[in-house]
Motif scaffolding. Structure first.
Motif, PDB file in Angstrom:
ATOM      1  N   LEU A   1       8.229  17.615  11.011  1.00  0.00           N
ATOM      2  CA  LEU A   1       8.434  19.049  10.835  1.00  0.00           C
ATOM      3  C   LEU A   1       8.584  19.465   9.378  1.00  0.00           C
ATOM      4  CD1 LEU A   1      10.982  19.641  13.729  1.00  0.00           C
ATOM      5  CD2 LEU A   1       8.557  20.205  13.687  1.00  0.00           C
ATOM      6  N   ILE A   2       8.560  18.506   8.466  1.00  0.00           N
ATOM      7  CA  ILE A   2       8.818  18.838   7.066  1.00  0.00           C
ATOM      8  C   ILE A   2       7.482  19.060   6.358  1.00  0.00           C
ATOM      9  CG2 ILE A   2       9.873  18.029   4.927  1.00  0.00           C
ATOM     10  CD1 ILE A   2      11.805  18.585   7.285  1.00  0.00           C
ATOM     11  N   PRO A   3       7.275  20.239   5.802  1.00  0.00           N
ATOM     12  CA  PRO A   3       5.996  20.480   5.131  1.00  0.00           C
ATOM     13  C   PRO A   3       5.817  19.503   3.972  1.00  0.00           C
ATOM     14  CG  PRO A   3       7.552  22.279   4.719  1.00  0.00           C
ATOM     15  CD  PRO A   3       8.171  21.392   5.731  1.00  0.00           C
ATOM     16  N   GLY A   4       4.584  19.031   3.805  1.00  0.00           N
ATOM     17  CA  GLY A   4       4.290  18.117   2.694  1.00  0.00           C
ATOM     18  C   GLY A   4       4.481  16.667   3.092  1.00  0.00           C
ATOM     19  N   ILE A   5       5.109  16.439   4.260  1.00  0.00           N
ATOM     20  CA  ILE A   5       5.258  15.048   4.717  1.00  0.00           C
ATOM     21  C   ILE A   5       4.480  14.955   6.012  1.00  0.00           C
ATOM     22  CG2 ILE A   5       6.896  13.308   5.495  1.00  0.00           C
ATOM     23  CD1 ILE A   5       8.872  14.416   3.492  1.00  0.00           C
ATOM     24  N   ASP A   6       3.245  14.465   5.907  1.00  0.00           N
ATOM     25  CA  ASP A   6       2.338  14.555   7.047  1.00  0.00           C
ATOM     26  C   ASP A   6       2.809  13.677   8.213  1.00  0.00           C
ATOM     27  OD1 ASP A   6       1.321  11.878   6.529  1.00  0.00           O
ATOM     28  OD2 ASP A   6       0.313  12.817   4.833  1.00  0.00           O
ATOM     29  N   SER A   7       2.260  13.962   9.358  1.00  0.00           N
ATOM     30  CA  SER A   7       2.761  13.348  10.573  1.00  0.00           C
ATOM     31  C   SER A   7       2.433  11.851  10.631  1.00  0.00           C
ATOM     32  CB  SER A   7       2.188  14.061  11.793  1.00  0.00           C
ATOM     33  OG  SER A   7       0.791  13.848  11.815  1.00  0.00           O
ATOM     34  N   ALA A   8       1.560  11.378   9.742  1.00  0.00           N
ATOM     35  CA  ALA A   8       1.296   9.938   9.718  1.00  0.00           C
ATOM     36  C   ALA A   8       2.552   9.178   9.323  1.00  0.00           C
ATOM     37  CB  ALA A   8       0.157   9.635   8.738  1.00  0.00           C
ATOM     38  N   ALA A   9       3.419   9.857   8.554  1.00  0.00           N
ATOM     39  CA  ALA A   9       4.650   9.193   8.118  1.00  0.00           C
ATOM     40  C   ALA A   9       5.726   9.235   9.202  1.00  0.00           C
ATOM     41  CB  ALA A   9       5.174   9.866   6.851  1.00  0.00           C
TER      42      ALA A   9
ATOM     43  N   GLU B   1       0.823  -1.204   0.000  1.00  0.00           N
ATOM     44  CA  GLU B   1       0.000   0.000   0.000  1.00  0.00           C
ATOM     45  C   GLU B   1       0.858   1.255   0.000  1.00  0.00           C
ATOM     46  OE1 GLU B   1      -2.122   0.716   3.569  1.00  0.00           O
ATOM     47  OE2 GLU B   1      -0.606  -0.190   4.856  1.00  0.00           O
ATOM     48  N   LEU B   2       2.169   1.026  -0.093  1.00  0.00           N
ATOM     49  CA  LEU B   2       3.100   2.143  -0.046  1.00  0.00           C
ATOM     50  C   LEU B   2       2.815   3.174  -1.133  1.00  0.00           C
ATOM     51  CD1 LEU B   2       6.662   0.798   0.644  1.00  0.00           C
ATOM     52  CD2 LEU B   2       5.554   2.751   1.705  1.00  0.00           C
ATOM     53  N   VAL B   3       2.595   2.670  -2.339  1.00  0.00           N
ATOM     54  CA  VAL B   3       2.489   3.548  -3.502  1.00  0.00           C
ATOM     55  C   VAL B   3       1.443   4.628  -3.272  1.00  0.00           C
ATOM     56  CG1 VAL B   3       2.122   3.607  -5.987  1.00  0.00           C
ATOM     57  CG2 VAL B   3       3.137   1.589  -4.921  1.00  0.00           C
ATOM     58  N   SER B   4       0.372   4.217  -2.598  1.00  0.00           N
ATOM     59  CA  SER B   4      -0.724   5.170  -2.418  1.00  0.00           C
ATOM     60  C   SER B   4      -0.323   6.339  -1.517  1.00  0.00           C
ATOM     61  CB  SER B   4      -1.949   4.453  -1.834  1.00  0.00           C
ATOM     62  OG  SER B   4      -1.584   3.823  -0.638  1.00  0.00           O
ATOM     63  N   HIS B   5       0.818   6.231  -0.843  1.00  0.00           N
ATOM     64  CA  HIS B   5       1.252   7.360  -0.016  1.00  0.00           C
ATOM     65  C   HIS B   5       2.094   8.360  -0.788  1.00  0.00           C
ATOM     66  CE1 HIS B   5       0.126   4.541   3.219  1.00  0.00           C
ATOM     67  NE2 HIS B   5      -0.283   5.666   3.778  1.00  0.00           N
ATOM     68  N   GLY B   6       2.306   8.086  -2.074  1.00  0.00           N
ATOM     69  CA  GLY B   6       2.948   9.065  -2.933  1.00  0.00           C
ATOM     70  C   GLY B   6       4.429   9.261  -2.686  1.00  0.00           C
ATOM     71  N   PRO B   7       4.964  10.423  -3.096  1.00  0.00           N
ATOM     72  CA  PRO B   7       6.408  10.681  -3.047  1.00  0.00           C
ATOM     73  C   PRO B   7       7.049  10.369  -1.704  1.00  0.00           C
ATOM     74  CG  PRO B   7       5.309  12.435  -4.223  1.00  0.00           C
ATOM     75  CD  PRO B   7       4.216  11.529  -3.720  1.00  0.00           C
ATOM     76  N   LYS B   8       6.369  10.687  -0.602  1.00  0.00           N
ATOM     77  CA  LYS B   8       7.030  10.493   0.688  1.00  0.00           C
ATOM     78  C   LYS B   8       7.285   9.019   0.963  1.00  0.00           C
ATOM     79  CE  LYS B   8       2.858  10.633   3.551  1.00  0.00           C
ATOM     80  NZ  LYS B   8       1.867  11.015   2.521  1.00  0.00           N
ATOM     81  N   ALA B   9       6.458   8.141   0.332  1.00  0.00           N
ATOM     82  CA  ALA B   9       6.708   6.708   0.487  1.00  0.00           C
ATOM     83  C   ALA B   9       8.020   6.329  -0.194  1.00  0.00           C
ATOM     84  CB  ALA B   9       5.553   5.898  -0.095  1.00  0.00           C
ATOM     85  N   VAL B  10       8.272   6.960  -1.342  1.00  0.00           N
ATOM     86  CA  VAL B  10       9.550   6.702  -2.026  1.00  0.00           C
ATOM     87  C   VAL B  10      10.704   7.141  -1.121  1.00  0.00           C
ATOM     88  CG1 VAL B  10      10.968   7.291  -4.020  1.00  0.00           C
ATOM     89  CG2 VAL B  10       8.502   6.966  -4.296  1.00  0.00           C
ATOM     90  N   LEU B  11      10.556   8.305  -0.526  1.00  0.00           N
ATOM     91  CA  LEU B  11      11.599   8.791   0.371  1.00  0.00           C
ATOM     92  C   LEU B  11      11.816   7.821   1.539  1.00  0.00           C
ATOM     93  CD1 LEU B  11      13.579  11.002   1.202  1.00  0.00           C
ATOM     94  CD2 LEU B  11      11.727  12.143   2.418  1.00  0.00           C
ATOM     95  N   TYR B  12      10.693   7.387   2.128  1.00  0.00           N
ATOM     96  CA  TYR B  12      10.807   6.478   3.272  1.00  0.00           C
ATOM     97  C   TYR B  12      11.515   5.188   2.889  1.00  0.00           C
ATOM     98  CZ  TYR B  12       9.457   2.690   6.356  1.00  0.00           C
ATOM     99  OH  TYR B  12       9.493   1.576   7.140  1.00  0.00           O
ATOM    100  N   ARG B  13      11.045   4.574   1.789  1.00  0.00           N
ATOM    101  CA  ARG B  13      11.642   3.293   1.408  1.00  0.00           C
ATOM    102  C   ARG B  13      13.122   3.454   1.077  1.00  0.00           C
ATOM    103  NH1 ARG B  13      10.894  -0.271   3.621  1.00  0.00           N
ATOM    104  NH2 ARG B  13      11.671  -1.697   2.053  1.00  0.00           N
ATOM    105  N   THR B  14      13.458   4.567   0.414  1.00  0.00           N
ATOM    106  CA  THR B  14      14.858   4.773   0.046  1.00  0.00           C
ATOM    107  C   THR B  14      15.713   4.949   1.307  1.00  0.00           C
ATOM    108  OG1 THR B  14      14.072   5.879  -1.945  1.00  0.00           O
ATOM    109  CG2 THR B  14      16.391   6.148  -1.401  1.00  0.00           C
ATOM    110  N   ALA B  15      15.263   5.832   2.184  1.00  0.00           N
ATOM    111  CA  ALA B  15      16.028   6.067   3.417  1.00  0.00           C
ATOM    112  C   ALA B  15      16.147   4.772   4.213  1.00  0.00           C
ATOM    113  CB  ALA B  15      15.345   7.146   4.257  1.00  0.00           C
ATOM    114  N   ASP B  16      15.056   4.027   4.286  1.00  0.00           N
ATOM    115  CA  ASP B  16      15.059   2.788   5.040  1.00  0.00           C
ATOM    116  C   ASP B  16      16.087   1.807   4.480  1.00  0.00           C
ATOM    117  OD1 ASP B  16      14.039   1.221   7.144  1.00  0.00           O
ATOM    118  OD2 ASP B  16      12.778   0.101   5.741  1.00  0.00           O
ATOM    119  N   MET B  17      16.082   1.663   3.154  1.00  0.00           N
ATOM    120  CA  MET B  17      17.015   0.712   2.545  1.00  0.00           C
ATOM    121  C   MET B  17      18.461   1.189   2.683  1.00  0.00           C
ATOM    122  SD  MET B  17      15.353  -0.870  -0.853  1.00  0.00           S
ATOM    123  CE  MET B  17      13.711  -1.608  -0.844  1.00  0.00           C
ATOM    124  N   VAL B  18      18.657   2.496   2.569  1.00  0.00           N
ATOM    125  CA  VAL B  18      20.015   3.022   2.730  1.00  0.00           C
ATOM    126  C   VAL B  18      20.534   2.684   4.125  1.00  0.00           C
ATOM    127  CG1 VAL B  18      21.327   5.169   3.003  1.00  0.00           C
ATOM    128  CG2 VAL B  18      19.850   4.859   1.010  1.00  0.00           C
TER     129      VAL B  18
END
Lengths: 334, 334, 334, 334, 334
Positions: free
Chosen positions: D215-223, D136-153
């Protein structure tokens, strides 16, 4: 009366108004007096302190900490009791040991309960000061006891620091002096003592800061400058201890290196001796070899029958030795 | 007049309006003047200062600190008096010693009381500046005295740093030069002096920051940029001192290692000599052994009766020596 | 025109609208222009700068700092002037020296006064960029000059870091290579240069942070991202410099240790030689001793008169030498 | 299609809805889609990225940073674009090299632009995960890409740490084992790699903290909890790297010291040999000297004419040798 | 019943009201009870924990962290679940190994799920305490479980520290004693264990601080003093661990240096022996050389025919030896 109770007295209107009273009467007095009651315990067991805790309503967690020594210096605020742990030190100079003891203080509105572990005389001196009267301290109640205790503890740090400074000076002059010994053990052990000292002093800054900022309920801001003063001195002690620690690191490094160098110097001297002995031995080999040749039993050897052969060869031997000697001298081997 | 009172004068309308006056008149003047009074004490005892403290209403804790030197640089605010401790340094170059003295200042609305311990000339120079007049500083009252004093103290740090830098440069060129000496003691002692220097400078940043942020009551924000400037310079001094400390650590390590290496080099040279001597001795053993054989007293030995036996053996001996010599040369032993 | 004035021009509507003008006209233009005036000074004396300070109303304390170089990187805000000190560096590769110069900038609403000490070409390049026009930078006024200068200074840090990295790589391959030299001096000196570099870079982070946070009056928040970018790069430079410093510490330690080890290896080789020579000498002693015995002049000695005595003894001597040789070989002495 | 564009696709309603599309269509889709577009670039030049930057309105400063690799990990917020730099690492075990690459991400409301420098496969794996769908990641849009990338890094950091731990274990067992080699170079180089690793990891904590704090605008607190998790892991990696660095310092010191000790042990063994050889030689000198005396040609010498003189002297020689042998044994020289 | 479930019980009105129940009933009870349910898992797989997570609605990210051990101590707050990771240690004295295990706790309003990795007995002891009843702890619900667990974990730290202190004392007395061994490996390994210990303890301070400040939703401020107490103890443990680490660094340095010195001392002793042997050999060369001269076969040699020549020469030989012996004694070579 229980021997763990060092003293138990009532202070009112700026002076002590009772002798050593019983715990029950003390608890009672704490409720009725306009002054305060001071109960002093030394090395109490959990049972000993339970009685006092019960009588004065001390917070159980703090009581537990007061029984088990080896706390960090700290200040905890409970509903109506302030709990502080201080760690006085004494520098035992002839053993170069920092003797850390522990004082726990419970400050209520009308009472002070102090618990002492170890051989510090700070509480005794504070009580003597109060009992002597004359000072207006007593009229400030429990917080005055806290102030005087903290002040004397920190003063004790400075005394210890002075003694350690002297020992470090002594070590320095030994390490860099002509002394042939290895001081590594002494330096290391003093470093360890300084480390223990540091653990007693460094964590004290934060609680004193809070007292100096007047942030502790029940200790009004009029007392703040006094604690600010103690705080300043504690910081100075911390600075000095950090400085000592660094000095000892440097001097340890220097000592270890110098011991190595000293060994090398001995080796160099020994090598010089060996070279000299060998050079003399080499010179001694010349007559042996030459004489050996003229000791051969050939029938036909020139010179042997000559009248001056012997003296010629002696001269040759002498000459060779002389030349060798000159050569070795020139090479700085002799 | 008491010798501990260095000077005592009234400054008004931007210039000094009195000679050296008595303490009583000074206290009086402090109340009546629109300018301010400056009382300068040097190395006062507790009694000396008590009189002044009484006359000007100085806070007792601060007074105590001013009597006992060896304070940390600090700034404490009391009701209507600001108390600051500064630690001027002087680098005594020929002894490579950092001489730390101490200045305590009490700033009231209309007075400055300064207390000096040690040999700093900073206060004298500030007073000379004020007495000379011409500067508009005087009209800013006590805080101008604080500013000038702090500024000169920090300028003094930079002078000391420059001198120490030069000494470190000198040490570096010695350690890495052909100089055969061990500089460990000199480096270590300079490091210790730098550590003491640091203790005088580092704690100063926080008080100056507060002054630069205009947070000190009685010192208006117009003075802030001046203290900001002093603060910048104090930070620079701190940076430089930290840098010196690190450099000295590195150069000490290098020095200790190089002394070891130098010893090893001597040992290597000595070993070479020993090898050469031994090699020559080994060569000398050949004729001894061979001649020994022909010196045996057997009745029946070939060659002994031969006409040329002697010369044959001499040639053999010569040949063996020559071969050994060549072998040893090839092995680089000779 | 005064040679300390590098240039003096008016920028308006995004381009330079004047040649090099006089200081008086510049000060005038600063009041009348909708753009801004840039006055560039190099190595000015206090007198030189006083004229400019007077013309543009520069804050006296900042002016003083601009005259005396050796400031820390900093940013001070005065009423209507922002004062910033930057420290460009240049790595002189063949000397392995970090050449630190200094740039002071005064930013007013309609003017920039820059003061340069040392040989940095950063200001010249910024001016060339502006004079070239085409960039929309000029229209952003004084703060654009600050941005470009800070950006180029920090870019210069990265160039220097790259060069130092290369030198460290070279040092590493030498220390761990077969190179027999001692690199302690080179490493130490580079370490000292890196320390000076650090002092130029580290204090810059805080001012750049304030600029990036848009906290400096007169520098609107639209410029913040630009300074954020410079700030990021400055942090990266700081990281790299800290890394270099640590690497150099490690490589210095390794170098010092390896020089010691190398000396020990030489000693070991020499000792082997000595052992070999001594072993041969010991073998040579056998014939000498045995032959010596048969060279004694006793009248009654067995074997002497025997026909084969001589050969028997020769065989004994040979055998003893052979056995010794085998024994020494087995012990790895030969 | 441009080879620097690794992929370019549209994600909508939780799954990929396009194949690899052109940049123009991607920019268009970014405006019309309810999902998001992902443009992946690898090692682009300034020109390559300019086209993309133009199409998606990327902030120029960030674009510049994305072109020039060697950035610090960071997170910058522009008006409507979040820019983040991550530094994946790969530990190349057989070379003991930490290979640091770089990923820059531009996150807009409806697009992600990723720029990769170096050989990291993280972005490829994230894309594969998204393309696979189901999550269901995709449905969270760009921030999901950021999360997955940071997580894998950050997961990659932990893998690298595990490998480095193994190498350190191996080094430890070599240094403290019977291995005679010098491991200084290996340890030093690994230390350098760990230092580079640290530079990739440590600065990441602050940006992740900001993401975790929402604290980052556009990345809601659910993330936020997701980034909190990554932040925790990054801190753990930092801890481990710091630990490695310290271990390597210790083991380097131990290794350098042990190599020295090993050399000393060899020297001690050699000295023992020398002593033994010398002792034997000294014993051999006794018969030579005594026999030499009885080889003298004096006419009048006692014993020479005695029938048993020879045997007496042989016995004396034997006795002297025996005594010397016993003495040398007792002194532990033989 | 699943073996990964250590226990599963319901606590109500201050005591345990159920035996070991099934997971389904536990989840049910968690909704209906006024007390709480405790589910204890040990070394669960992802599948094992998924069932529990599902039944109690545990946050997926936290669940993942609970499965994969090797987390940092931390405290994360999710909507209605608090997740904490603790790392108990056990010091295995005979191996000098710090055995770090891991406990994860999920605290809901009416349930506690604990996950244990490794061999810690802390959870078992907490459960036993609760099951025993009598304590009023149980009535405080899940947060009481958290408190008791954290408290016992931190108590465990202090036990471990005590054991390590003893080992360090032992090492010290060995290093500075007459023991000839090299303790580098032991010290290094203990240092590594202490480093791992530190990684378990240091990050715990921040979460405990938050608990002590009453900042965690669902854990009311009445619990704060309890966590304050644990926090104090954790700080003390951190202090002690840091102290241990520094002591071990110092003692490692001292040990490495002393091993070198010990080797040097052996070398010095060996050199002395060599010098003595060489000196004796040099003395022995004198009779050989002199006797060799009188063994030459010249026809005309003075003394040879003299009646006392032999004795004169013997006396000369004896005299020379005596003089050499005196000379060598005076030079301290014998």
């Amino acid at each position: 009366m229980d021997p763990v109770i060092a003293d138990c007295g009532v202070y009112e209107n700026g002076r002590r108004v009772s002798g050593r009273i019983s715990l029950d009467r003390a608890a009672e007095a704490a409720h009725s007096t306009s002054g305060f009651v001071w109960v002093g315990l030394q090395d109490p067991t959990a049972e000993d302190i339970a009685v006092v805790a019960d009588a004065f309503g001390l917070p159980p967690l703090a009581v537990q900490d007061a029984v088990h020594a080896h706390q960090r210096p700290k200040l905890n605020v409970y509903d109506d009791v302030v709990f502080m742990v201080l760690k006085p030190v004494r520098y035992v100079d002839h053993e170069e040991v920092v003797d850390v003891s522990e004082i726990a203080l419970f400050l209520g509105r009308n009472f002070v309960v102090t618990v002492r572990h170890g051989r510090s005389d700070v509480l005794g001196r504070v009580r003597a000061e109060l009992d002597r009267g004359g000072s207006e301290l007593v009229s400030h109640g429990p917080k005055a006891v806290l102030y005087r205790t903290a002040d004397m503890v920190v003063d004790g740090y400075e005394e210890a620091i002075t003694s350690i400074t002297e020992d470090i000076d002594e070590i320095e002059s030994q390490v860099f002096g002509t002394d042939e010994d290895d001081h590594a053990e002494r330096i290391y052990k003093l470093k360890r003592e300084v480390a223990e000292f540091r653990r007693a002093v460094l964590p004290l800054a934060a609680p004193l800061q809070r007292l100096a900022d007047g942030l502790i309920p029940g200790i009004d801001s009029a007392a703040a400058p006094y604690f600010r003063d103690v705080h300043d001195h504690a910081l100075r002690a911390s600075d000095a201890i950090e400085g000592h620690d660094r000095l000892l690191s440097d001097v340890l490094q220097a000592d270890l290196a110098r011991v190595g160098v000293r060994q090398s110097k001995i080796a160099v001297r020994q090598n010089e001796d060996m070279r000299r002995i060998s050079a003399w031995a080499a010179i001694a080999l010349a007559p042996t070899a030459i004489a050996g040749i003229y000791g051969m039993n050939f029938e036909f050897m020139p010179l042997l029958t000559s009248r001056y052969g012997y003296f010629v060869i002696l001269a040759v031997i002498g000459g060779v030795c002389w030349i060798l000697y000159r050569l070795f001298r020139r090479s700085d081997w002799l």
